[in-house]
Design an enzyme around this catalytic site. Sequence first.
Site: not given
Length: 402
Positions: A148, A152, A261, A381
Amino acid sequence: MSNEAGMSTEANLSDVSDVLAIDSLLSAEERTVRERVRDFTNQRIRPGIAGWYEDAVFPLELAPELGELGVLGMHLEGYGCPGRSAVEYGLAAMELEAGDSGVRTFVSVQGSLAMTAIHKWGSEDQKQEWLPRMAAGELIGAFALTEPTAGSDPASMKTFARRDGSGDDAGWILDGAKRWIGLASVAGVLVVWAMTDDGVRGFLVPAGTAGVTATPIGQKLSMRASIQCDITFDAVRLGPEALLPAARGLRGPFSCLNEARYGIAWGAMGAARDSYEAALAYSQERLQFGKPLAGYQLTQEKLVNMVLEIQKGTLLALHLGRLKDAGRLRPEQISLGKLNNVREALAIAREARTILGGNGITLDHSPLRHAANLESVRTYEGTDEVHTLILGQHITGLPAFR
Ligand SMILES: Cc1cc2nc3c(=O)[nH]c(=O)nc-3n(C[C@H](O)[C@H](O)[C@H](O)COP(=O)(O)OP(=O)(O)OC[C@H]3O[C@@H](n4cnc5c(N)ncnc54)[C@H](O)[C@@H]3O)c2cc1C
């Protein structure tokens, strides 16, 4: 995945979507894999996707079918995994995402994240226990990194695993919370990344372990045909065998993220291509001011700009795939592909919607659904900003993350 002899590849070349004949850069085997997945998308995803999206359900019955198709842990070797090349995996991601980003996300979470974590960092026993069933789609995996308050910046994670006792057979007690975890409520095993006294470590948490609660996140405006959850870990007791022995530090999860990615750089071009093809077809049939929309210069400019970016993005993805198959793909190159291709795909999906006019805001047409999904894809991602910072550091030598 078998190479089906005799399958025509020429018939599948699409002049309007592949002006550059990028198909000619693929081997016969690569095209065969691509056609199998494209057929699956046409038969198993397209007919149901509008309903699943509206009802906000992920069709779990697809899991064993995707296993059978050979796209779960597609690039992994052994333990029942298909062992295909990076380019083949990318082509599969592109075809699945032409159907819906939610289905490609399922394949990414299962294969690139959860299975890769076990394959790369697990013990022999862990690999034998989990990977064959995951490759077959009999058992679903989840990959729990985001929290939460840590997205990043995963180094700020608060989920903590402390030793339960001492000595070699000491287990662990896990406390904390994760957010946005794909498939967690239906997973048979969760790969959970947690801080320990020894830095970040990975743990395999089987479904049903006491103290674990996974709650699907509702009211989503994006990725509606897929599942993401909040998870809480409340004094969860794990045995010593839960630890992924080889993963130490954030390199553990980051190496899996790079796999996902890479797949996204391809997948986004699938969503873009499907949006463009939907707009092109509509523009050829829809008459306004006495002729088809496709006959107006303004419409042609939109369509041409779309096909330019689809072709460039597909070439970029293929270049990344060839580098990956040669063992030379670097993280900043993956960032370049993910950032560019998702950004362009989102712009294409939105522009495609304009050609569809009012009809384009319904689920009868794919572009706005793709655009809504791609808002998630640009965020997970590594966000656009994170990949920009990775590339900024690469070209200037100056980290600007904090
Ligand atoms: C559909 C979906 C599926 C997901 N699946 C998974 C999953 O399976 N497992 C998992 O672990 N996670 C998953 N995620 C989580 C995803 O990885 C995170 O949402 C992502 O990392 C961003 O974190 P955040 O949402 O907390 O945003 P934040 O990190 O709070 O960022 C908010 C905004 O601030 C920007 N920002 C952050 N730092 C900087 C900076 N230094 N400079 C400038 N701007 C900055 C970001 O780019 C973003 O625009 C999923 C997310 C979604 C939406």
